[in-house]
Design a protein around this motif. Sequence first.
Motif, PDB file in Angstrom:
ATOM      1  N   TRP A 192    -108.288 -31.721  10.829  1.00  0.00           N
ATOM      2  CA  TRP A 192    -109.224 -31.380   9.767  1.00  0.00           C
ATOM      3  C   TRP A 192    -110.067 -30.162  10.136  1.00  0.00           C
ATOM      4  N   LEU A 193    -110.509 -30.109  11.380  1.00  0.00           N
ATOM      5  CA  LEU A 193    -111.348 -28.992  11.807  1.00  0.00           C
ATOM      6  C   LEU A 193    -110.582 -27.677  11.853  1.00  0.00           C
ATOM      7  N   MET A 194    -109.246 -27.723  11.958  1.00  0.00           N
ATOM      8  CA  MET A 194    -108.451 -26.496  11.960  1.00  0.00           C
ATOM      9  C   MET A 194    -108.127 -26.020  10.552  1.00  0.00           C
ATOM     10  N   GLY A 195    -108.305 -26.857   9.553  1.00  0.00           N
ATOM     11  CA  GLY A 195    -108.132 -26.448   8.171  1.00  0.00           C
ATOM     12  C   GLY A 195    -106.690 -26.372   7.730  1.00  0.00           C
ATOM     13  N   SER A 196    -106.406 -26.917   6.545  1.00  0.00           N
ATOM     14  CA  SER A 196    -105.044 -26.882   6.016  1.00  0.00           C
ATOM     15  C   SER A 196    -105.062 -27.304   4.554  1.00  0.00           C
ATOM     16  N   VAL A 197    -104.101 -26.794   3.782  1.00  0.00           N
ATOM     17  CA  VAL A 197    -103.895 -27.265   2.408  1.00  0.00           C
ATOM     18  C   VAL A 197    -102.555 -27.978   2.301  1.00  0.00           C
ATOM     19  N   GLN A 198    -102.011 -28.352   3.451  1.00  0.00           N
ATOM     20  CA  GLN A 198    -100.745 -29.077   3.459  1.00  0.00           C
ATOM     21  C   GLN A 198    -100.930 -30.458   2.835  1.00  0.00           C
ATOM     22  N   ASN A 199     -99.921 -30.890   2.072  1.00  0.00           N
ATOM     23  CA  ASN A 199     -99.902 -32.216   1.434  1.00  0.00           C
ATOM     24  C   ASN A 199    -101.026 -32.398   0.412  1.00  0.00           C
ATOM     25  N   ARG A 200    -101.552 -31.329  -0.147  1.00  0.00           N
ATOM     26  CA  ARG A 200    -102.532 -31.449  -1.219  1.00  0.00           C
ATOM     27  C   ARG A 200    -101.811 -31.638  -2.546  1.00  0.00           C
ATOM     28  N   ASP A 201    -102.454 -32.376  -3.468  1.00  0.00           N
ATOM     29  CA  ASP A 201    -101.842 -32.614  -4.768  1.00  0.00           C
ATOM     30  C   ASP A 201    -102.768 -32.116  -5.871  1.00  0.00           C
ATOM     31  N   ALA A 202    -102.358 -32.327  -7.117  1.00  0.00           N
ATOM     32  CA  ALA A 202    -103.138 -31.832  -8.257  1.00  0.00           C
ATOM     33  C   ALA A 202    -104.510 -32.488  -8.315  1.00  0.00           C
ATOM     34  N   LEU A 203    -104.598 -33.747  -7.906  1.00  0.00           N
ATOM     35  CA  LEU A 203    -105.885 -34.439  -7.927  1.00  0.00           C
ATOM     36  C   LEU A 203    -106.880 -33.783  -6.985  1.00  0.00           C
ATOM     37  N   ASP A 204    -106.408 -33.281  -5.847  1.00  0.00           N
ATOM     38  CA  ASP A 204    -107.302 -32.574  -4.920  1.00  0.00           C
ATOM     39  C   ASP A 204    -107.881 -31.319  -5.568  1.00  0.00           C
ATOM     40  N   ALA A 205    -107.044 -30.602  -6.323  1.00  0.00           N
ATOM     41  CA  ALA A 205    -107.529 -29.409  -7.012  1.00  0.00           C
ATOM     42  C   ALA A 205    -108.553 -29.771  -8.078  1.00  0.00           C
ATOM     43  N   VAL A 206    -108.300 -30.844  -8.825  1.00  0.00           N
ATOM     44  CA  VAL A 206    -109.231 -31.261  -9.878  1.00  0.00           C
ATOM     45  C   VAL A 206    -110.560 -31.708  -9.275  1.00  0.00           C
ATOM     46  N   ARG A 207    -110.505 -32.451  -8.174  1.00  0.00           N
ATOM     47  CA  ARG A 207    -111.743 -32.911  -7.533  1.00  0.00           C
ATOM     48  C   ARG A 207    -112.586 -31.752  -7.037  1.00  0.00           C
ATOM     49  N   ALA A 208    -111.946 -30.673  -6.603  1.00  0.00           N
ATOM     50  CA  ALA A 208    -112.702 -29.529  -6.092  1.00  0.00           C
ATOM     51  C   ALA A 208    -113.316 -28.689  -7.198  1.00  0.00           C
ATOM     52  N   LEU A 209    -112.799 -28.801  -8.426  1.00  0.00           N
ATOM     53  CA  LEU A 209    -113.221 -27.907  -9.498  1.00  0.00           C
ATOM     54  C   LEU A 209    -114.686 -28.090  -9.882  1.00  0.00           C
ATOM     55  N   VAL A 210    -115.148 -29.347  -9.989  1.00  0.00           N
ATOM     56  CA  VAL A 210    -116.505 -29.587 -10.505  1.00  0.00           C
ATOM     57  C   VAL A 210    -117.580 -29.003  -9.587  1.00  0.00           C
ATOM     58  N   PRO A 211    -117.627 -29.353  -8.283  1.00  0.00           N
ATOM     59  CA  PRO A 211    -118.663 -28.739  -7.435  1.00  0.00           C
ATOM     60  C   PRO A 211    -118.499 -27.229  -7.304  1.00  0.00           C
ATOM     61  N   MET A 212    -117.247 -26.743  -7.322  1.00  0.00           N
ATOM     62  CA  MET A 212    -117.052 -25.297  -7.239  1.00  0.00           C
ATOM     63  C   MET A 212    -117.580 -24.596  -8.487  1.00  0.00           C
ATOM     64  N   ALA A 213    -117.369 -25.188  -9.660  1.00  0.00           N
ATOM     65  CA  ALA A 213    -117.853 -24.580 -10.901  1.00  0.00           C
ATOM     66  C   ALA A 213    -119.379 -24.536 -10.922  1.00  0.00           C
ATOM     67  N   ILE A 214    -120.027 -25.619 -10.473  1.00  0.00           N
ATOM     68  CA  ILE A 214    -121.498 -25.636 -10.430  1.00  0.00           C
ATOM     69  C   ILE A 214    -122.006 -24.596  -9.430  1.00  0.00           C
ATOM     70  N   GLY A 215    -121.382 -24.548  -8.258  1.00  0.00           N
ATOM     71  CA  GLY A 215    -121.789 -23.563  -7.256  1.00  0.00           C
ATOM     72  C   GLY A 215    -121.595 -22.138  -7.736  1.00  0.00           C
ATOM     73  N   ALA A 216    -120.468 -21.867  -8.405  1.00  0.00           N
ATOM     74  CA  ALA A 216    -120.215 -20.520  -8.925  1.00  0.00           C
ATOM     75  C   ALA A 216    -121.254 -20.135  -9.972  1.00  0.00           C
ATOM     76  N   ALA A 217    -121.617 -21.074 -10.847  1.00  0.00           N
ATOM     77  CA  ALA A 217    -122.623 -20.783 -11.866  1.00  0.00           C
ATOM     78  C   ALA A 217    -123.966 -20.435 -11.235  1.00  0.00           C
ATOM     79  N   LEU A 218    -124.344 -21.149 -10.175  1.00  0.00           N
ATOM     80  CA  LEU A 218    -125.606 -20.866  -9.495  1.00  0.00           C
ATOM     81  C   LEU A 218    -125.579 -19.494  -8.822  1.00  0.00           C
ATOM     82  N   CYS A 219    -124.450 -19.157  -8.189  1.00  0.00           N
ATOM     83  CA  CYS A 219    -124.351 -17.849  -7.531  1.00  0.00           C
ATOM     84  C   CYS A 219    -124.412 -16.712  -8.545  1.00  0.00           C
ATOM     85  N   VAL A 220    -123.729 -16.863  -9.666  1.00  0.00           N
ATOM     86  CA  VAL A 220    -123.753 -15.823 -10.698  1.00  0.00           C
ATOM     87  C   VAL A 220    -125.159 -15.707 -11.287  1.00  0.00           C
TER      88      VAL A 220
END
Length: 346
Positions: free
Chosen positions: A193-221
């Motif tokens: 985990w500490l070395m970082g990887s996107v191996q074995n990620r699925d569509a649900l992982d992408a969907v779960r990341a979208l909400v906090p990323m969208a909020i963070g992007a809105a704050l930065c903009v």
Amino acid sequence: MSGLVRRRRQPDARRGRAMSLLRLCLLMLLVLAGVAILAVSLGETPLAWSQYVQAMTHPGSPPGEVLWTIRAPRVAVAALVGAALGLAGATMQGLLRNPLADPGVLGVSAVSGLGAALAISAGLAVLPGAIELSALVGALVAGALVVALAARFREPEALILFGVALSAFGGALTALVFNLSPSPVATAEILAWLMGSVQNRDALDAVRALVPMAIGAALCVRAGQGLRMLTLGEEAARMSALPMARLRVYAVAGSALLTGAAVAAAGVIGFVGLAAPHLVRALVRDDPKRILWPSALAGALLLVVADLAARLIPTEQELKLGVVTALFGAPAFALLAWRAARSWRS
């Protein structure tokens, strides 16, 4: 009369800058789409043209499973994580007015990694999303601490010093968890985990990341105009009508959310947030507001290419994504530091 001409020229100049930024973003989107298609097409398992056609027409077929269940979600997560790190890096460089700043400078990455390590050590890896949630909670805790500091102190040096201390403390606690890990399996999982990887990620992982990323992007903009004012100096920023303290909190909170979501989705990946803004800085005339979206696209492009390299480099075991970015990012960081030192000397 001359004042009227100047007032007419200002909207025209702003419109021209907006159009040039739009053209740059569209061009980068096209390049990113092309690289993403290439990344989905290539992989450890070679496919014939007939199999690509079969995957397009029958997504449930074996070639379709390879493309749409394994490769496409992996590319999507890599693009999202790269975009989040690139945007967070551009925001941090604008806030701290330091071209060597990156998302890890606030200690959010280290504490987020600590949250994931604690979850793995506690045996929560069997629960779906438990590690990701723990990493995000760790990032939110670190972000809350930094936001509280940002609301109290104006000096960027205070944020940097606090971030360094928080990062060192988070790293020390992670090493302690790693040292006291109850089993070799948990130790290997923490290290992976500490070395970082996107191996074995699925569509649900992408969907779960979208909400906090969208909020963070809105704050930065939302903080973009304040970052532009900071280039004029603290005194000019304080004299402006903009609520600089609030915008500073927006920038820190947005960067923390983006970084935490990225660590939750892919583990700890360094140097993307540092390098991405520098790839586009000359194209936007070093404007902290205009550089935000191009930096996000550059970060997405960098991480998709790095993940493709990790898959295609012929090694007995697939290289971790964080290893690939570090191998290329460390020399880039040294070059940036050398250029910065030369500019300070002159």
